[in-house]
Design a protein around this motif. Sequence first.
Motif, PDB file in Angstrom:
ATOM      1  N   THR A 139       0.849  -1.192   0.000  1.00 51.43           N
ATOM      2  CA  THR A 139       0.000   0.000   0.000  1.00 51.43           C
ATOM      3  C   THR A 139       0.885   1.243   0.000  1.00 51.43           C
ATOM      4  OG1 THR A 139      -0.128  -0.109   2.411  1.00 51.43           O
ATOM      5  CG2 THR A 139      -1.914  -1.152   1.182  1.00 51.43           C
ATOM      6  N   ARG A 140       0.252   2.393   0.160  1.00 53.79           N
ATOM      7  CA  ARG A 140       0.967   3.655   0.118  1.00 53.79           C
ATOM      8  C   ARG A 140       2.153   3.679   1.096  1.00 53.79           C
ATOM      9  NH1 ARG A 140       0.081   8.580  -1.883  1.00 53.79           N
ATOM     10  NH2 ARG A 140      -1.979   7.914  -2.638  1.00 53.79           N
ATOM     11  N   PRO A 195       4.735  -4.244 -10.289  1.00 56.77           N
ATOM     12  CA  PRO A 195       4.168  -5.086 -11.344  1.00 56.77           C
ATOM     13  C   PRO A 195       2.668  -5.255 -11.178  1.00 56.77           C
ATOM     14  CG  PRO A 195       5.272  -6.434  -9.688  1.00 56.77           C
ATOM     15  CD  PRO A 195       5.479  -4.998  -9.281  1.00 56.77           C
ATOM     16  N   SER A 196       2.037  -5.778 -12.211  1.00 54.59           N
ATOM     17  CA  SER A 196       0.602  -6.056 -12.131  1.00 54.59           C
ATOM     18  C   SER A 196       0.317  -7.034 -11.009  1.00 54.59           C
ATOM     19  CB  SER A 196       0.105  -6.638 -13.454  1.00 54.59           C
ATOM     20  OG  SER A 196      -1.213  -7.143 -13.312  1.00 54.59           O
ATOM     21  N   GLU A 197      -0.746  -6.762 -10.275  1.00 60.64           N
ATOM     22  CA  GLU A 197      -1.145  -7.684  -9.202  1.00 60.64           C
ATOM     23  C   GLU A 197      -1.598  -9.025  -9.754  1.00 60.64           C
ATOM     24  OE1 GLU A 197      -4.724  -4.910  -9.972  1.00 60.64           O
ATOM     25  OE2 GLU A 197      -2.529  -4.797  -9.931  1.00 60.64           O
ATOM     26  N   LEU A 198      -1.867  -9.084 -11.070  1.00 59.80           N
ATOM     27  CA  LEU A 198      -2.281 -10.335 -11.696  1.00 59.80           C
ATOM     28  C   LEU A 198      -1.102 -11.232 -12.057  1.00 59.80           C
ATOM     29  CD1 LEU A 198      -5.031  -8.959 -14.118  1.00 59.80           C
ATOM     30  CD2 LEU A 198      -5.327  -9.927 -11.827  1.00 59.80           C
ATOM     31  N   LEU A 252      17.100  -1.258  -6.759  1.00 56.61           N
ATOM     32  CA  LEU A 252      15.885  -1.841  -7.325  1.00 56.61           C
ATOM     33  C   LEU A 252      15.000  -2.317  -6.183  1.00 56.61           C
ATOM     34  CD1 LEU A 252      14.092  -2.863  -9.627  1.00 56.61           C
ATOM     35  CD2 LEU A 252      15.425  -4.990  -9.611  1.00 56.61           C
ATOM     36  N   ASN A 253      13.828  -1.717  -6.083  1.00 59.95           N
ATOM     37  CA  ASN A 253      12.849  -2.088  -5.061  1.00 59.95           C
ATOM     38  C   ASN A 253      11.599  -2.574  -5.783  1.00 59.95           C
ATOM     39  OD1 ASN A 253      14.221  -0.628  -2.542  1.00 59.95           O
ATOM     40  ND2 ASN A 253      14.308   0.764  -4.289  1.00 59.95           N
ATOM     41  N   VAL A 254      10.980  -3.632  -5.256  1.00 56.08           N
ATOM     42  CA  VAL A 254       9.782  -4.189  -5.888  1.00 56.08           C
ATOM     43  C   VAL A 254       8.653  -4.226  -4.869  1.00 56.08           C
ATOM     44  CG1 VAL A 254       8.789  -6.133  -7.137  1.00 56.08           C
ATOM     45  CG2 VAL A 254      11.219  -5.593  -7.424  1.00 56.08           C
ATOM     46  N   VAL A 255       7.576  -3.521  -5.194  1.00 59.33           N
ATOM     47  CA  VAL A 255       6.385  -3.488  -4.330  1.00 59.33           C
ATOM     48  C   VAL A 255       5.215  -4.039  -5.126  1.00 59.33           C
ATOM     49  CG1 VAL A 255       4.808  -2.047  -3.005  1.00 59.33           C
ATOM     50  CG2 VAL A 255       7.248  -1.502  -3.042  1.00 59.33           C
ATOM     51  N   THR A 256       4.677  -5.154  -4.686  1.00 60.92           N
ATOM     52  CA  THR A 256       3.488  -5.725  -5.319  1.00 60.92           C
ATOM     53  C   THR A 256       2.241  -5.213  -4.604  1.00 60.92           C
ATOM     54  OG1 THR A 256       3.680  -7.673  -3.881  1.00 60.92           O
ATOM     55  CG2 THR A 256       4.716  -7.797  -6.042  1.00 60.92           C
ATOM     56  N   GLY A 257       1.102  -5.307  -5.302  1.00 58.71           N
ATOM     57  CA  GLY A 257      -0.143  -4.850  -4.699  1.00 58.71           C
ATOM     58  C   GLY A 257      -1.110  -4.353  -5.749  1.00 58.71           C
ATOM     59  N   LEU A 258      -2.273  -3.952  -5.320  1.00 62.80           N
ATOM     60  CA  LEU A 258      -3.302  -3.452  -6.224  1.00 62.80           C
ATOM     61  C   LEU A 258      -2.918  -2.097  -6.795  1.00 62.80           C
ATOM     62  CD1 LEU A 258      -6.471  -4.370  -4.122  1.00 62.80           C
ATOM     63  CD2 LEU A 258      -5.516  -5.635  -6.082  1.00 62.80           C
ATOM     64  N   GLY A 259      -3.398  -1.835  -7.995  1.00 62.96           N
ATOM     65  CA  GLY A 259      -3.089  -0.553  -8.625  1.00 62.96           C
ATOM     66  C   GLY A 259      -3.586   0.627  -7.820  1.00 62.96           C
ATOM     67  N   ALA A 275      -1.178   0.642  -4.463  1.00 62.14           N
ATOM     68  CA  ALA A 275       0.271   0.791  -4.617  1.00 62.14           C
ATOM     69  C   ALA A 275       0.645   1.550  -5.882  1.00 62.14           C
ATOM     70  CB  ALA A 275       0.940  -0.585  -4.619  1.00 62.14           C
ATOM     71  N   GLY A 276       0.018   1.219  -6.993  1.00 67.04           N
ATOM     72  CA  GLY A 276       0.356   1.874  -8.252  1.00 67.04           C
ATOM     73  C   GLY A 276       0.052   3.362  -8.243  1.00 67.04           C
ATOM     74  N   ALA A 277      -1.122   3.726  -7.713  1.00 65.89           N
ATOM     75  CA  ALA A 277      -1.489   5.144  -7.664  1.00 65.89           C
ATOM     76  C   ALA A 277      -0.544   5.917  -6.764  1.00 65.89           C
ATOM     77  CB  ALA A 277      -2.932   5.281  -7.173  1.00 65.89           C
TER      78      ALA A 277
END
Length: 245
Positions: free
Chosen positions: A44-45, A184-187, A209-216, A219-221
Amino acid sequence: MTALPIPARELFINGCWVAPLRGKYLDVVCPATEAAIGRIPAGTREDIEAAVAAAVAAHKKGSWAKTTGTQRAVVLRAIAQRVRDNKTALANYETQDMGKPIDEAEWDMDDVAGCFDYYADLAEKLDARQYSAIDVGMEEFSVKVRREPLGVVGLITPWNYPLLMATWKVAPALAAGNCCVLKPSELASVTCLELARLAAEAGLPAGVLNVVTGLGADAGAALSSHPALAKVAFTGSTATGQRVA
C-alpha cells in the motif's frame, strides 16, 4: 510441464525482504485451474513510501549513480546470466502465474536475458559519450555535455509479459544509473519478485531496485503520484494511463 512451487516472497525494499506494513496478501491464482497456488504481498501507500525512500537514499549515496557505464554493465550482464541460469524455473512460474504456454514463457526468459545484455552494451557506450563537445558556433565558448542519471524512477508494468515488460523498463533505467521502484501487475508479480532476488545476487546495491506488489489503486497510484520521482514509466490500460498522466 510439472508445476514448481511458487516461492514465498515479501516486498523487496532496500535490499531486504520485508512484510507489507498492513500485513495483507493477495492470492496467486493459476488461470488454468483457477486454484490459489501462492500469495504475494498487498503493498500500500506506506510500503511505496518506504521503497521510494530507500531508492532516494541509494541515489544520494551514489553507490549506483556515480558508477561508470562500464561498471554498471558488469552487473547488468551478471543479471542476464542469472536469468539464463534460472530460465526453467522462471518460465514455469510465469506460465502458472499468468497462463501463457510454457514454450512462449521460455522464449520470454531468453529475451529478458538478451535485454539486460543489450543495455549493458549501451551502458558501456555512455562512457565514451560523457563530456562530448557541442559546437555552438562561437570559438570563445567551450560546451560539453555531462550525462547524469535522472534519480528515482517509478516503473509500473502489466500482466501479459510480466518479466519481459518489467525488464524493458528496469534494464535501461539501471543502465543510465537510476534507482527504481517497480510495481508489477497484481495479476502477475511472481517473476518480478524473483528478478529482485537475481539482481541482488548479481551485485546490485541495496535500494537501487525495489519491488512493491499490490493493487493498482493502493500501490500503483501511490507510486505514480509520488513527488520524489524524477520519471514514471507505465504500461497498462488507457483508463489507468490517463489517471497516471
